[in-house]
Design an enzyme around this catalytic site. Structure first.
Site, mmCIF file in Angstrom:
data_model
loop_
_atom_site.group_PDB
_atom_site.id
_atom_site.type_symbol
_atom_site.label_atom_id
_atom_site.label_comp_id
_atom_site.label_asym_id
_atom_site.label_seq_id
_atom_site.Cartn_x
_atom_site.Cartn_y
_atom_site.Cartn_z
ATOM 1 N N GLU A 48 -12.033 -4.699 10.194
ATOM 2 C CA GLU A 48 -12.221 -6.160 9.757
ATOM 3 C C GLU A 48 -12.693 -6.945 10.874
ATOM 4 O O GLU A 48 -13.643 -7.872 10.744
ATOM 5 C CB GLU A 48 -10.872 -6.421 9.340
ATOM 6 C CG GLU A 48 -10.427 -6.157 8.007
ATOM 7 C CD GLU A 48 -9.754 -4.760 8.051
ATOM 8 O OE1 GLU A 48 -9.662 -4.020 9.179
ATOM 9 O OE2 GLU A 48 -9.640 -4.312 6.953
ATOM 10 N N HIS B 6 -0.517 -6.178 0.974
ATOM 11 C CA HIS B 6 -1.564 -6.126 -0.181
ATOM 12 C C HIS B 6 -1.181 -7.349 -0.809
ATOM 13 O O HIS B 6 -2.142 -7.996 -1.662
ATOM 14 C CB HIS B 6 -1.653 -5.079 -1.070
ATOM 15 C CG HIS B 6 -2.196 -3.853 -0.546
ATOM 16 N ND1 HIS B 6 -1.536 -2.974 0.206
ATOM 17 C CD2 HIS B 6 -3.497 -3.236 -0.557
ATOM 18 C CE1 HIS B 6 -2.321 -2.231 0.899
ATOM 19 N NE2 HIS B 6 -3.427 -1.959 0.165
#
Length: 325
Positions: free
Chosen positions: A60, A129
């Site tokens: 990321e 998540h």
């Protein structure tokens, strides 16, 4: 005019931006051949090629760092983070570099970057998540943060974000990806950042919310309407900058405020909204400002997810107390 789901509207917005502006590029893990973890970029790699739709490693910080470099050199990158809970390794790039780029260079370098991140719960996903930590980003000067709740807004907000001169965090409520459909124009259009949407009009209670909480609030508001109590519901759409005028006007009209968000309560955006109302509409309040939020714990595994997220029962009970106060 096609009837699209929210994720299809995002895909349509990306396609429109890629067609309209050769500087727009899309990057992230599996956004190319695979079409993205939620298929938001499906078909774009085949249509625009691997120089415009770029698969990256699962890193990321690298994805956002590469996007910053692209923006500095005149491109308009749209970076995808697969889940909001995965964005934390990229915070150094976002907060230290992307958010400060325009200020640091006294406006000489552009920072036109969009970072897309699915967020929130409701789909029975595992740990990390389902996070909803938008307040961490709202608190960072230099960033704009938006969260659509309808397919129409999803496309219009995305196109406005891509063309904005500042970095925009574009939060996508996973729960709504495929649970709502709406007619979405095929042509190019924008929803201005910083402009709330009036969902329902009423004089008895102001409800401030965004993202996946909007349709839930609408359902509860409809039941109250049958009792002759009318809610003024604002979908903020833009969490930063806020549409302060719309918020204050509504509060001064109703005198009662309920804030609903699925992020934890402490330090959440609801606290900022409460302070804003205290500063500008305190004398109009008829009852204490009330928040219905997630709890101050990490988002639990899916067996307890429904207990963590605000639900219709909790919203109804809070409204009952506010109206009766």
């Amino acid at each position: 005019m096609a009837e699209l789901t929210l994720v299809q509207a995002i895909q349509d917005g990306l396609r429109t931006a890629l067609q309209q502006d050769s500087r727009v590029v899309v990057l992230g893990e599996d956004v190319g051949k695979n079409g993205g973890v939620f298929r938001a970029t499906e078909g774009l790699w085949k249509e625009f090629g691997d120089e415009r739709v770029i698969d990256t490693p699962l890193a990321e910080a690298g994805i956002v760092g590469a996007a910053i470099g692209m923006a500095v050199n005149g491109l308009r990158p749209v970076a995808e983070i697969q889940f909001m809970g995965f964005i934390y390794p990229a915070f150094e790039q976002i907060i230290t570099h992307a958010a400060r780029l325009r200020t640091r260079t006294q406006g000489q370098r552009p920072a036109s970057i969009v970072i897309r991140a699915p967020y929130g719960g409701g789909i029975r996903a595992p740990e990390l998540h389902s996070d909803s930590t938008e307040s961490l980003l709202v608190h960072t000067p230099g960033l704009k943060v938006v969260a659509p709740s309808t397919p129409y807004d999803a496309k219009g907000l995305l196109l406005a974000a891509i063309r904005d001169p500042d970095p925009v965090i574009y939060l996508e409520p996973m729960k709504l990806y495929r649970s709502v459909r709406q007619e979405v124009p095929a042509e190019d259009y924008e929803i201005p950042l910083g402009q709330a949407r009036q969902v329902r009009k009423g004089d008895d209670l102001t409800v401030l919310t965004w993202g996946a909480m909007v349709p839930m609030v609408e359902k509860v508001a409809a039941t109250w309407e049958q009792r002759g109590v009318y809610w003024d519901v604002l979908d903020l759409r833009s969490i930063y900058p806020l549409d302060e005028e719309a918020i204050i006007c509504s509060v001064r009209k109703t005198g009662r405020v309920l804030i609903v968000h699925e992020a934890p309560k402490t330090g959440g955006v609801g606290a900022e909204l409460t302070a804003l109302i205290q500063e500008h509409a305190f004398l109009w309040l008829e009852a204490p400002i009330t928040r219905v939020t997630g709890y101050d714990v990490p988002v639990p595994m899916f067996a307890l997810e429904d207990d963590f997220r605000p639900n219709q029962g909790r919203i109804h009970q809070a409204a009952e107390k506010l109206i009766a106060f």
